[in-house]
Design a protein around this motif. Sequence first.
Motif, PDB file in Angstrom:
ATOM      1  N   GLY A  10       0.826  -1.207   0.000  1.00  0.00           N
ATOM      2  CA  GLY A  10       0.000   0.000   0.000  1.00  0.00           C
ATOM      3  C   GLY A  10       0.851   1.242   0.000  1.00  0.00           C
ATOM      4  N   LEU A  11       0.199   2.351   0.307  1.00  0.00           N
ATOM      5  CA  LEU A  11       0.858   3.654   0.362  1.00  0.00           C
ATOM      6  C   LEU A  11       1.269   3.949   1.801  1.00  0.00           C
ATOM      7  N   VAL A  86      10.682   3.386   6.388  1.00  0.00           N
ATOM      8  CA  VAL A  86      10.740   3.231   4.930  1.00  0.00           C
ATOM      9  C   VAL A  86      11.156   4.537   4.269  1.00  0.00           C
ATOM     10  N   LYS A  87      11.748   4.381   3.080  1.00  0.00           N
ATOM     11  CA  LYS A  87      12.249   5.521   2.316  1.00  0.00           C
ATOM     12  C   LYS A  87      11.606   5.495   0.922  1.00  0.00           C
ATOM     13  N   PRO A  88      11.591   6.632   0.226  1.00  0.00           N
ATOM     14  CA  PRO A  88      11.014   6.641  -1.135  1.00  0.00           C
ATOM     15  C   PRO A  88      11.659   5.603  -2.042  1.00  0.00           C
ATOM     16  N   VAL A 114       6.111   4.451  -1.288  1.00  0.00           N
ATOM     17  CA  VAL A 114       6.526   5.310  -0.180  1.00  0.00           C
ATOM     18  C   VAL A 114       6.529   6.750  -0.687  1.00  0.00           C
ATOM     19  N   SER A 115       5.604   7.525  -0.167  1.00  0.00           N
ATOM     20  CA  SER A 115       5.453   8.895  -0.652  1.00  0.00           C
ATOM     21  C   SER A 115       4.701   9.721   0.374  1.00  0.00           C
ATOM     22  N   SER A 116       5.028  11.006   0.409  1.00  0.00           N
ATOM     23  CA  SER A 116       4.298  11.906   1.293  1.00  0.00           C
ATOM     24  C   SER A 116       3.163  12.596   0.536  1.00  0.00           C
TER      25      SER A 116
END
Length: 116
Positions: A10-11, A86-88, A114-116
């Motif tokens: 997922g996100l 986690v990292k992008p 992985v995103s903001s």
Amino acid sequence: QVQLVESGGGLVQPGGSLRLSCAASGFAFSLSAMSWYRQAPGKERELVATIVNLSGVTTYADSVKGRFTISRDNAKNTVYLQMNNVKPEDTAVYYCKTRWRSMDYWGKGTLVTVSS
């Protein structure tokens, strides 16, 4: 018939956590080493982590060491990947893999973004 089914993708925001699961069937799970691989867009598939059968010894790619943990529950025929901090660059499709009777078997994968 060997089957591997991943779930849990997922996100997630950078710095967050996610736990992936891989449900296995059709082979002697407790006797088999299990691995997680990932494939990012435009890149080759890479090995993330492996857990061996009886001893439970684990190995990790340098890029995830200290952040990811692979584990297994032989009673549930399931292998997990706990992903922390986690990292992008962890964005990828994550695949479960095993080798049984000289053949490699893969699941269909689960997408982690992985995103903001």
